[in-house]
Design a protein around this motif. Structure first.
Motif, PDB file in Angstrom:
ATOM      1  N   PRO A   1      26.271 -42.831 -11.444  1.00 22.52           N
ATOM      2  CA  PRO A   1      26.104 -43.064 -10.008  1.00 22.52           C
ATOM      3  C   PRO A   1      27.443 -43.346  -9.330  1.00 22.52           C
ATOM      4  N   TYR A   2      28.368 -44.026 -10.024  1.00 26.63           N
ATOM      5  CA  TYR A   2      29.697 -44.300  -9.454  1.00 26.63           C
ATOM      6  C   TYR A   2      30.409 -42.975  -9.097  1.00 26.63           C
ATOM      7  N   GLY A   3      30.463 -42.052 -10.059  1.00 28.80           N
ATOM      8  CA  GLY A   3      31.122 -40.759  -9.820  1.00 28.80           C
ATOM      9  C   GLY A   3      30.390 -39.959  -8.756  1.00 28.80           C
TER      10      GLY A   3
ATOM     11  N   ASP B   1      36.488 -58.138   0.645  1.00 20.24           N
ATOM     12  CA  ASP B   1      35.512 -59.233   0.564  1.00 20.24           C
ATOM     13  C   ASP B   1      35.807 -60.167  -0.619  1.00 20.24           C
ATOM     14  N   LEU B   2      36.899 -59.909  -1.309  1.00 14.51           N
ATOM     15  CA  LEU B   2      37.353 -60.732  -2.439  1.00 14.51           C
ATOM     16  C   LEU B   2      36.327 -60.780  -3.572  1.00 14.51           C
ATOM     17  N   SER B   3      35.487 -59.760  -3.667  1.00 12.41           N
ATOM     18  CA  SER B   3      34.489 -59.757  -4.750  1.00 12.41           C
ATOM     19  C   SER B   3      35.170 -59.578  -6.108  1.00 12.41           C
TER      20      SER B   3
ATOM     21  N   ASN C   1      32.722 -57.661   4.264  1.00 16.32           N
ATOM     22  CA  ASN C   1      32.079 -56.648   3.439  1.00 16.32           C
ATOM     23  C   ASN C   1      31.967 -55.333   4.226  1.00 16.32           C
ATOM     24  N   ILE C   2      32.449 -54.237   3.653  1.00 13.29           N
ATOM     25  CA  ILE C   2      32.378 -52.946   4.363  1.00 13.29           C
ATOM     26  C   ILE C   2      30.937 -52.461   4.543  1.00 13.29           C
ATOM     27  N   ALA C   3      30.005 -53.037   3.785  1.00 13.78           N
ATOM     28  CA  ALA C   3      28.598 -52.646   3.972  1.00 13.78           C
ATOM     29  C   ALA C   3      28.021 -53.260   5.246  1.00 13.78           C
TER      30      ALA C   3
ATOM     31  N   ALA D   1      43.111 -56.437  -1.446  1.00 12.92           N
ATOM     32  CA  ALA D   1      43.331 -57.599  -2.312  1.00 12.92           C
ATOM     33  C   ALA D   1      43.135 -57.203  -3.776  1.00 12.92           C
ATOM     34  N   GLY D   2      42.789 -55.941  -3.989  1.00 14.89           N
ATOM     35  CA  GLY D   2      42.510 -55.468  -5.347  1.00 14.89           C
ATOM     36  C   GLY D   2      43.755 -54.942  -6.033  1.00 14.89           C
ATOM     37  N   PHE D   3      43.539 -54.460  -7.226  1.00 16.18           N
ATOM     38  CA  PHE D   3      44.629 -53.980  -8.094  1.00 16.18           C
ATOM     39  C   PHE D   3      45.461 -52.881  -7.412  1.00 16.18           C
TER      40      PHE D   3
ATOM     41  N   GLN E   1      32.816 -50.676  -5.245  1.00 16.03           N
ATOM     42  CA  GLN E   1      32.218 -51.191  -6.467  1.00 16.03           C
ATOM     43  C   GLN E   1      32.766 -50.259  -7.544  1.00 16.03           C
ATOM     44  N   ILE E   2      33.579 -50.758  -8.475  1.00 17.53           N
ATOM     45  CA  ILE E   2      34.305 -49.843  -9.373  1.00 17.53           C
ATOM     46  C   ILE E   2      33.788 -49.852 -10.808  1.00 17.53           C
ATOM     47  N   ASP E   3      32.735 -50.618 -11.066  1.00 22.96           N
ATOM     48  CA  ASP E   3      32.243 -50.756 -12.439  1.00 22.96           C
ATOM     49  C   ASP E   3      31.227 -49.647 -12.733  1.00 22.96           C
TER      50      ASP E   3
ATOM     51  N   PHE F   1      41.312 -41.374   1.027  1.00 22.51           N
ATOM     52  CA  PHE F   1      40.182 -41.893   0.245  1.00 22.51           C
ATOM     53  C   PHE F   1      40.509 -41.900  -1.249  1.00 22.51           C
ATOM     54  N   ALA F   2      40.346 -43.064  -1.860  1.00 22.12           N
ATOM     55  CA  ALA F   2      40.576 -43.202  -3.303  1.00 22.12           C
ATOM     56  C   ALA F   2      39.352 -42.707  -4.051  1.00 22.12           C
ATOM     57  N   SER F   3      39.452 -41.495  -4.587  1.00 24.35           N
ATOM     58  CA  SER F   3      38.357 -40.942  -5.374  1.00 24.35           C
ATOM     59  C   SER F   3      38.755 -40.982  -6.855  1.00 24.35           C
TER      60      SER F   3
HETATM   61  N1  NAD Z   1      41.411 -48.226 -11.543  1.00 24.61           N
HETATM   62  C1  NAD Z   1      41.260 -46.922 -11.753  1.00 24.61           C
HETATM   63  O1  NAD Z   1      41.605 -46.389 -12.787  1.00 24.61           O
HETATM   64  C2  NAD Z   1      40.648 -46.054 -10.675  1.00 24.61           C
HETATM   65  C3  NAD Z   1      40.463 -44.696 -10.957  1.00 24.61           C
HETATM   66  C4  NAD Z   1      39.928 -43.884  -9.973  1.00 24.61           C
HETATM   67  C5  NAD Z   1      39.609 -44.396  -8.738  1.00 24.61           C
HETATM   68  N2  NAD Z   1      39.785 -45.722  -8.486  1.00 24.61           N
HETATM   69  C6  NAD Z   1      39.426 -46.228  -7.165  1.00 24.61           C
HETATM   70  O2  NAD Z   1      40.500 -46.956  -6.608  1.00 24.61           O
HETATM   71  C7  NAD Z   1      39.987 -47.993  -5.776  1.00 24.61           C
HETATM   72  C8  NAD Z   1      40.608 -49.331  -6.153  1.00 24.61           C
HETATM   73  O3  NAD Z   1      40.248 -49.641  -7.485  1.00 24.61           O
HETATM   74  P1  NAD Z   1      40.895 -50.842  -8.294  1.00 24.61           P
HETATM   75  O4  NAD Z   1      40.976 -50.410  -9.703  1.00 24.61           O
HETATM   76  O5  NAD Z   1      42.104 -51.316  -7.598  1.00 24.61           O
HETATM   77  O6  NAD Z   1      39.740 -51.927  -8.213  1.00 24.61           O
HETATM   78  P2  NAD Z   1      39.686 -53.431  -7.641  1.00 24.61           P
HETATM   79  O7  NAD Z   1      38.346 -53.967  -7.974  1.00 24.61           O
HETATM   80  O8  NAD Z   1      40.883 -54.192  -8.102  1.00 24.61           O
HETATM   81  O9  NAD Z   1      39.811 -53.177  -6.092  1.00 24.61           O
HETATM   82  C9  NAD Z   1      38.687 -52.986  -5.253  1.00 24.61           C
HETATM   83  C10 NAD Z   1      38.832 -53.957  -4.093  1.00 24.61           C
HETATM   84  O10 NAD Z   1      37.764 -53.731  -3.171  1.00 24.61           O
HETATM   85  C11 NAD Z   1      37.201 -54.994  -2.803  1.00 24.61           C
HETATM   86  N3  NAD Z   1      35.791 -54.749  -2.468  1.00 24.61           N
HETATM   87  C12 NAD Z   1      34.795 -54.413  -3.311  1.00 24.61           C
HETATM   88  N4  NAD Z   1      33.640 -54.287  -2.639  1.00 24.61           N
HETATM   89  C13 NAD Z   1      33.922 -54.537  -1.336  1.00 24.61           C
HETATM   90  C14 NAD Z   1      33.133 -54.567  -0.145  1.00 24.61           C
HETATM   91  N5  NAD Z   1      31.828 -54.305  -0.190  1.00 24.61           N
HETATM   92  N6  NAD Z   1      33.749 -54.873   1.025  1.00 24.61           N
HETATM   93  C15 NAD Z   1      35.085 -55.158   1.069  1.00 24.61           C
HETATM   94  N7  NAD Z   1      35.870 -55.139  -0.035  1.00 24.61           N
HETATM   95  C16 NAD Z   1      35.290 -54.836  -1.214  1.00 24.61           C
HETATM   96  C17 NAD Z   1      37.378 -55.880  -4.019  1.00 24.61           C
HETATM   97  O11 NAD Z   1      37.352 -57.265  -3.714  1.00 24.61           O
HETATM   98  C18 NAD Z   1      38.738 -55.416  -4.527  1.00 24.61           C
HETATM   99  O12 NAD Z   1      39.782 -56.159  -3.941  1.00 24.61           O
HETATM  100  C19 NAD Z   1      38.471 -47.943  -5.897  1.00 24.61           C
HETATM  101  O13 NAD Z   1      37.955 -47.205  -4.805  1.00 24.61           O
HETATM  102  C20 NAD Z   1      38.255 -47.196  -7.188  1.00 24.61           C
HETATM  103  O14 NAD Z   1      37.013 -46.530  -7.213  1.00 24.61           O
HETATM  104  C21 NAD Z   1      40.298 -46.566  -9.431  1.00 24.61           C
END
Ligand code: NAD
Length: 313
Positions: A141-143, A32-34, A51-53, A9-11, A76-78, A114-116
């Motif tokens: 910690p994210y990296g 989890d639509l967080s 929630n995947i946790a 549901a994310g970006f 958690q991408i922040d 895996f999206a790293s």
């Molecule tokens: N945007 C970037 O530039 C970038 C760069 C490198 C890696 N990534 C990775 O790509 C992936 C997607 O990033 P994005 O930018 O689309 O972010 P995003 O926040 O739009 O997508 C993350 C999705 O995961 C869901 N989510 C978060 N915690 C969850 C949980 N505990 N259980 C179930 N769902 C959960 C959120 O609701 C969201 O829909 C992430 O793993 C991020 O680390 C992104």
């Protein structure tokens, strides 16, 4: 193929889900639509909200069907949040990933994608652009959690023969982007310029990033699912460094149609621990997947700006 996408549901992962469905694959989504939105979820996908946790939730989903591939994007991408709450980051990004991998190997899934991150895993680089062999020295910690999960995937390969593809993205931008993520600056600038709010640039504006358009990244994912016979790591990036002041200049020009002089950005104190330069080499993806970025920064930013303009009108 039957593909489970976490974070769909994310970006980024919502665009990948759309492309998989368009290519005829059967897609299920965990989210989890967080930060993700229901409106991003392709109506042809099966949606599991949770929630995947939570181990039992993940086990139930994986046991519900015979998935061929798990494409793992939920996170958690922040980066800044990971600094203030490293344990909270690890619970989602490490424990959540392990819940998924354990359930996947028990359910005989064949491959994990895996999206790293290339932007947050190499640290201050020794050379430019960084290829996949560059030392990994994550500064947040994210990296660190992304790197840990990569290493755990090595364990699942060695012990259970579960193959994986690690995809290290540089800074991804495009429609549906959440302003809080790794490359959130594009979304932040778009929203501020559209609303006529002051834009702040932290530091002197010379810090560089490698901006890759989400549509290009989706093509990489379509190529990856035709190369699943091995376990490997790819940078997905442009190899082009753009400094943040230039990024602001291009975007403000697009959003004002070059007609009016946009408000000058204000420069604020640099944020602690922010990397100065980041740029990745995607030659391996070109050689092995036949992938290369096609969207110029100008075109990609134009499409992103149009999306945010429509959203605000
Ligand atoms: N945007 C970037 O530039 C970038 C760069 C490198 C890696 N990534 C990775 O790509 C992936 C997607 O990033 P994005 O930018 O689309 O972010 P995003 O926040 O739009 O997508 C993350 C999705 O995961 C869901 N989510 C978060 N915690 C969850 C949980 N505990 N259980 C179930 N769902 C959960 C959120 O609701 C969201 O829909 C992430 O793993 C991020 O680390 C992104």
């Amino acid at each position: 193929m039957k593909i489970l996408i976490t974070g769909g549901a994310g970006f980024i992962a919502s665009h990948i889900a759309d492309a998989y469905i368009e290519a005829g694959h059967e897609v299920s989504i965990i989210d989890d639509l967080s930060t993700g939105k229901k409106t991003n979820i392709n109506p042809k996908a099966r949606f599991f909200e949770g929630n995947i946790a939570e181990k039992s939730f993940v086990e139930q989903v994986l046991a519900s069907q015979e998935f061929d591939i798990v494409n793992h994007h939920a996170a958690q991408i922040d980066v800044r949040k990971s600094v203030t709450d490293p344990a909270g980051d690890a619970i989602i990004n490490i424990v959540g990933s392990l819940n998924l991998f354990e359930a996947a190997r028990k359910a005989s899934v064949k491959h994990i994608i895996f999206a790293s991150t290339g932007g947050a895993i190499y640290g201050e680089q020794d050379y430019f652009p960084a290829d996949e062999e560059h030392p990994t020295r994550p500064e947040s910690p994210y990296g660190t959690s992304k790197r840990a999960v990569e290493l755990y995937l090595g364990f699942y390969k060695a012990v259970y023969g579960l193959n994986h593809t690690i995809v290290r993205y540089s800074n991804v931008y495009g429609p549906r982007q959440d302003p809080h993520g790794e490359a959130g600056v594009v979304a932040i600038f778009c929203n501020a310029l559209i609303d006529g709010r002051q834009v702040y640039i932290y530091g002197d504006g010379t810090q560089t990033r490698d901006y890759v358009y989400v549509g290009d990244l989706v093509r990489a994912h379509l190529a990856i699912i035709n190369h699943l016979d091995t376990s490997t790591t790819y940078n997905i990036a442009t190899g082009i460094e753009t400094d943040v002041s230039t990024l602001y200049g291009v975007l403000s020009n697009i959003l004002t149609n070059g007609n009016t002089v946009p408000q000058a950005p204000q420069y604020a104190e640099a944020r602690l621990g922010e990397q100065q330069r980041s740029v990745c080499d995607a030659s391996k993806a070109k050689k092995e997947l036949g992938w290369e970025p096609k969207t110029s920064l100008e075109i990609g930013l134009r499409q992103t700006a149009e999306y945010f303009q429509k959203l605000s009108s």
